[in-house]
Scaffold this active site. Structure first.
Site, mmCIF file in Angstrom:
data_model
loop_
_atom_site.group_PDB
_atom_site.id
_atom_site.type_symbol
_atom_site.label_atom_id
_atom_site.label_comp_id
_atom_site.label_asym_id
_atom_site.label_seq_id
_atom_site.Cartn_x
_atom_site.Cartn_y
_atom_site.Cartn_z
ATOM 1 N N LYS A 259 0.834 -1.207 0.000
ATOM 2 C CA LYS A 259 0.000 0.000 0.000
ATOM 3 C C LYS A 259 0.868 1.258 0.000
ATOM 4 O O LYS A 259 0.673 2.169 -0.790
ATOM 5 C CB LYS A 259 -0.909 -0.003 1.237
ATOM 6 C CG LYS A 259 -1.543 1.330 1.573
ATOM 7 C CD LYS A 259 -2.552 1.200 2.680
ATOM 8 C CE LYS A 259 -2.157 1.754 4.020
ATOM 9 N NZ LYS A 259 -1.706 3.143 4.061
ATOM 10 N N ASN A 260 1.832 1.278 0.933
ATOM 11 C CA ASN A 260 2.597 2.516 1.104
ATOM 12 C C ASN A 260 3.600 2.765 -0.017
ATOM 13 O O ASN A 260 4.100 3.888 -0.160
ATOM 14 C CB ASN A 260 3.301 2.522 2.461
ATOM 15 C CG ASN A 260 2.299 2.604 3.596
ATOM 16 O OD1 ASN A 260 1.190 3.109 3.405
ATOM 17 N ND2 ASN A 260 2.652 2.084 4.755
ATOM 18 N N ARG B 37 -5.380 9.740 3.883
ATOM 19 C CA ARG B 37 -4.311 10.696 4.158
ATOM 20 C C ARG B 37 -3.431 10.943 2.942
ATOM 21 O O ARG B 37 -2.940 12.041 2.735
ATOM 22 C CB ARG B 37 -3.427 10.136 5.269
ATOM 23 C CG ARG B 37 -3.915 10.473 6.610
ATOM 24 C CD ARG B 37 -3.865 11.920 6.915
ATOM 25 N NE ARG B 37 -2.513 12.480 6.876
ATOM 26 C CZ ARG B 37 -2.239 13.745 7.133
ATOM 27 N NH1 ARG B 37 -3.204 14.579 7.420
ATOM 28 N NH2 ARG B 37 -1.006 14.181 7.078
ATOM 29 N N CYS C 129 -6.341 12.027 11.686
ATOM 30 C CA CYS C 129 -6.974 10.753 11.376
ATOM 31 C C CYS C 129 -6.956 9.914 12.626
ATOM 32 O O CYS C 129 -6.548 10.385 13.688
ATOM 33 C CB CYS C 129 -6.324 10.072 10.185
ATOM 34 S SG CYS C 129 -4.831 9.206 10.575
ATOM 35 N N ARG D 205 -1.344 14.161 12.603
ATOM 36 C CA ARG D 205 -0.705 14.093 11.296
ATOM 37 C C ARG D 205 -0.622 15.452 10.580
ATOM 38 O O ARG D 205 -1.261 15.669 9.544
ATOM 39 C CB ARG D 205 -1.392 13.034 10.426
ATOM 40 C CG ARG D 205 -1.443 11.689 11.140
ATOM 41 C CD ARG D 205 -1.922 10.584 10.278
ATOM 42 N NE ARG D 205 -0.855 9.931 9.556
ATOM 43 C CZ ARG D 205 -0.998 8.821 8.859
ATOM 44 N NH1 ARG D 205 -2.157 8.240 8.781
ATOM 45 N NH2 ARG D 205 0.014 8.279 8.223
ATOM 46 N N PRO D 206 0.177 16.370 11.105
ATOM 47 C CA PRO D 206 0.331 17.678 10.470
ATOM 48 C C PRO D 206 1.065 17.578 9.131
ATOM 49 O O PRO D 206 1.700 16.552 8.847
ATOM 50 C CB PRO D 206 1.180 18.458 11.479
ATOM 51 C CG PRO D 206 1.884 17.431 12.280
ATOM 52 C CD PRO D 206 1.012 16.210 12.302
ATOM 53 N N ILE D 207 0.997 18.651 8.314
ATOM 54 C CA ILE D 207 1.706 18.630 7.026
ATOM 55 C C ILE D 207 2.629 19.845 6.875
ATOM 56 O O ILE D 207 2.989 20.224 5.768
ATOM 57 C CB ILE D 207 0.744 18.540 5.812
ATOM 58 C CG1 ILE D 207 -0.259 19.700 5.800
ATOM 59 C CG2 ILE D 207 0.038 17.202 5.775
ATOM 60 C CD1 ILE D 207 -0.947 19.862 4.453
ATOM 61 N N LEU E 232 5.746 20.193 7.383
ATOM 62 C CA LEU E 232 7.026 19.900 6.712
ATOM 63 C C LEU E 232 6.839 19.768 5.202
ATOM 64 O O LEU E 232 7.706 20.170 4.422
ATOM 65 C CB LEU E 232 7.663 18.628 7.285
ATOM 66 C CG LEU E 232 7.998 18.654 8.779
ATOM 67 C CD1 LEU E 232 8.477 17.287 9.248
ATOM 68 C CD2 LEU E 232 9.072 19.714 9.061
ATOM 69 N N ASP F 166 3.932 1.090 12.123
ATOM 70 C CA ASP F 166 2.836 0.313 11.523
ATOM 71 C C ASP F 166 2.793 -1.134 12.014
ATOM 72 O O ASP F 166 1.799 -1.820 11.799
ATOM 73 C CB ASP F 166 2.971 0.307 9.992
ATOM 74 C CG ASP F 166 2.428 1.582 9.367
ATOM 75 O OD1 ASP F 166 1.797 2.377 10.090
ATOM 76 O OD2 ASP F 166 2.637 1.786 8.158
ATOM 77 N N ILE G 217 6.113 7.839 17.056
ATOM 78 C CA ILE G 217 5.718 8.438 15.774
ATOM 79 C C ILE G 217 4.304 9.021 15.822
ATOM 80 O O ILE G 217 4.091 10.175 15.478
ATOM 81 C CB ILE G 217 5.823 7.415 14.611
ATOM 82 C CG1 ILE G 217 7.184 6.688 14.640
ATOM 83 C CG2 ILE G 217 5.593 8.103 13.263
ATOM 84 C CD1 ILE G 217 8.398 7.538 14.336
ATOM 85 N N ARG H 7 -8.645 -1.304 4.168
ATOM 86 C CA ARG H 7 -7.874 -0.190 3.592
ATOM 87 C C ARG H 7 -6.487 -0.672 3.160
ATOM 88 O O ARG H 7 -5.881 -0.086 2.259
ATOM 89 C CB ARG H 7 -7.697 0.923 4.645
ATOM 90 C CG ARG H 7 -8.910 1.794 4.857
ATOM 91 C CD ARG H 7 -8.519 2.994 5.695
ATOM 92 N NE ARG H 7 -7.231 3.507 5.244
ATOM 93 C CZ ARG H 7 -6.293 4.027 6.017
ATOM 94 N NH1 ARG H 7 -6.501 4.152 7.300
ATOM 95 N NH2 ARG H 7 -5.163 4.452 5.523
#
Ligand code: UD1
Length: 418
Positions: free
Chosen positions: A24-25, A94, A118, A123-125, A127, A307, A329, A399
């Protein structure tokens, strides 16, 4: 499986061989990257999971055509015309945020729904945005929408305060078509970054340093379509490996790049498993109760992945002593604790740590998956538990796990349906 529930009657022992699904990732940022080139892309071994389906909805919304042939995915990006991402899938996932870099790169303008938190945390963005701004982008917010524009993308020296996987991906995606050289210092070293770089290179990008903290990108004028094989999913593989340990089972997982597993094989050995592996497969056999792990902290690759923290937690709840896990994390990664407690596990946790007593005789219960990885870990716990477990909230598991029933059947498990 009954609707969004899965019933498992335990204890059952994992015993079998499995060809592990595509990652997935790795797949999601590669799908975003296809937007950077005009042409027909072919992706093999692509996982048919709901996150990929949602990403494809967004690509279709942007004007691309997509077609599945088994696990081969064909994407035609020649007709891309829309820089606004608003499809149904946008709010559900996300990784929509990864489209920022690629749509900016191709169209110099982008609009996505502002990504919120989530189920595993905020989960900021910041960066992502800071890096893209250094490449020339300007962002503003308009009613829940994040709008970005750029006159021309130019290279920059970018220093990441944390080796964020998503930010590294986004910056890479924008930098490949920028004018000049971009250096990302403190870049993420995850296998999924290495895969994205290899894919972009097949599209004609000039990048070096993947798998190290310094990535060097020399911008090119144009990228073209490419064909690629998505690697197997290291987290799905890890989930079943911990399942094998918990059930005193044995599993041979095929098509798994050993290099993607980092230090996991050593950890499995420390827990008492016999491990054999070569470049693209791994075999584990467990003949006794798991040993505890006195201290483990989640960390960016090659550290232990956040994960897989839930699957490890489930396994350690049956270990022969006390273990301690620190989560560095994501802040909401211990939602599984209350569910494991319903099954008899003895775990105490704070926001960022869990103390696991071990020696639990797990028993069946009705439990709820509250997020993807925790849900999969509950399924592994259900295999080891005495009696029937009903796992609700299976839509989260879908998912990331293409067909967990089929995988478990290959691994010798009988799924019990009411
Ligand atoms: C993370 C995982 C990745 C996993 C993915 C999906 C790590 C380092 N990353 O990637 O392995 O595959 O989830 O579950 O384990 N952060 C900021 N500002 C930002 C971006 C991130 O503060 O702009 C912080 C986050 O709050 C978090 C940490 O950095 O604490 C990790 O974030 P990041 O690697 O970006 O997360 P993902 O890309 O989602």
């Amino acid at each position: 499986m009954d609707g969004n529930k899965l019933y498992i009657r335990g204890p059952q022992r994992i015993q079998g061989e499995l060809l592990v699904q595509g990652s997935k990732n790795a797949a999601l940022p590669i799908l975003a990257a296809t937007l950077l080139g005009k042409g027909i892309f072919i992706l093999h071994h692509c996982p048919q999971i709901s996150d990929v389906e949602h990403m494809l909805e967004l690509l279709i919304d942007a004007g691309c055509k997509v077609h599945w042939e088994g696990h081969m995915l064909i994407i035609d990006t020649r007709t891309l015309q829309n820089y606004r991402v608003s499809g149904n899938g946008a709010g559900k996932m996300r990784s929509t945020v990864t489209l920022l870099g690629s749509i900016l790169g191709r169209m110099h303008k982008v609009e996505i729904p502002y990504p919120g938190g989530c189920t595993i945390g905020e989960r900021p963005i910041n960066l992502h945005l800071k890096g893209l701004e250094q490449l020339g982008a300007v962002f503003e917010y308009q009613e829940h929408t994040l709008c970005g524009t750029v006159d021309f993308l130019h290279g920059a020296q970018i220093y990441l305060d944390f080796p964020s996987v998503g930010a590294t991906e986004n910056i890479l995606l924008a930098a490949v078509l920028a004018e000049g050289i971009t250096t990302i210092h403190g870049a993420a070293m995850e296998p999924e970054i290495v895969e994205l770089v290899c894919f972009l290179r097949k599209m004609g990008a000039h990048i070096s340093g993947e798998g190290t903290p310094v990535l060097l990108v020399e911008g090119v004028k144009k990228l073209h379509a490419a064909e690629y094989i998505i690697p197997s999913d290291r987290i799905v593989a890890g989930t079943y490996l911990f399942g094998a340990l918990m059930t005193r089972g044995e599993a041979r997982l095929l098509h798994v790049p050993l290099a993607h597993l980092g230090t996991l094989p050593e950890l499995l050995e420390r827990m008492g498993a016999v491990v054999e592996a070569e470049d693209d497969w791994i075999y584990v056999k467990m003949e006794r109760q798991c040993s505890p792990i006195p201290y483990l902290v989640t960390a960016p690759f090659p550290g232990f992945p956040t994960d897989l923290q839930s699957a490890l937690l489930a396994a350690l709840s049956t270990a022969s002593g006390t273990s301690f896990i620190e989560e560095k994390i994501f802040e909401e990664r211990f939602q599984i604790v209350a569910e494991l407690q319903k099954m008899g596990a003895s775990i105490a946790n704070g926001d960022s740590f869990a103390l696991i007593d071990g020696d639990a005789k797990l028993h069946g219960a009705t439990v709820e998956a509250k997020e993807l990885r925790g849900g999969a870990a509950l399924i592994m716990a259900a295999l080891a538990a005495e009696g029937e477990t009903c796992i609700q909230g299976m839509e989260y598991v879908q998912r990331g796990y293409e067909d967990i029933n089929k995988d478990l059947l290959s691994l010798g498990i009988v799924i019990y349906c009411t």
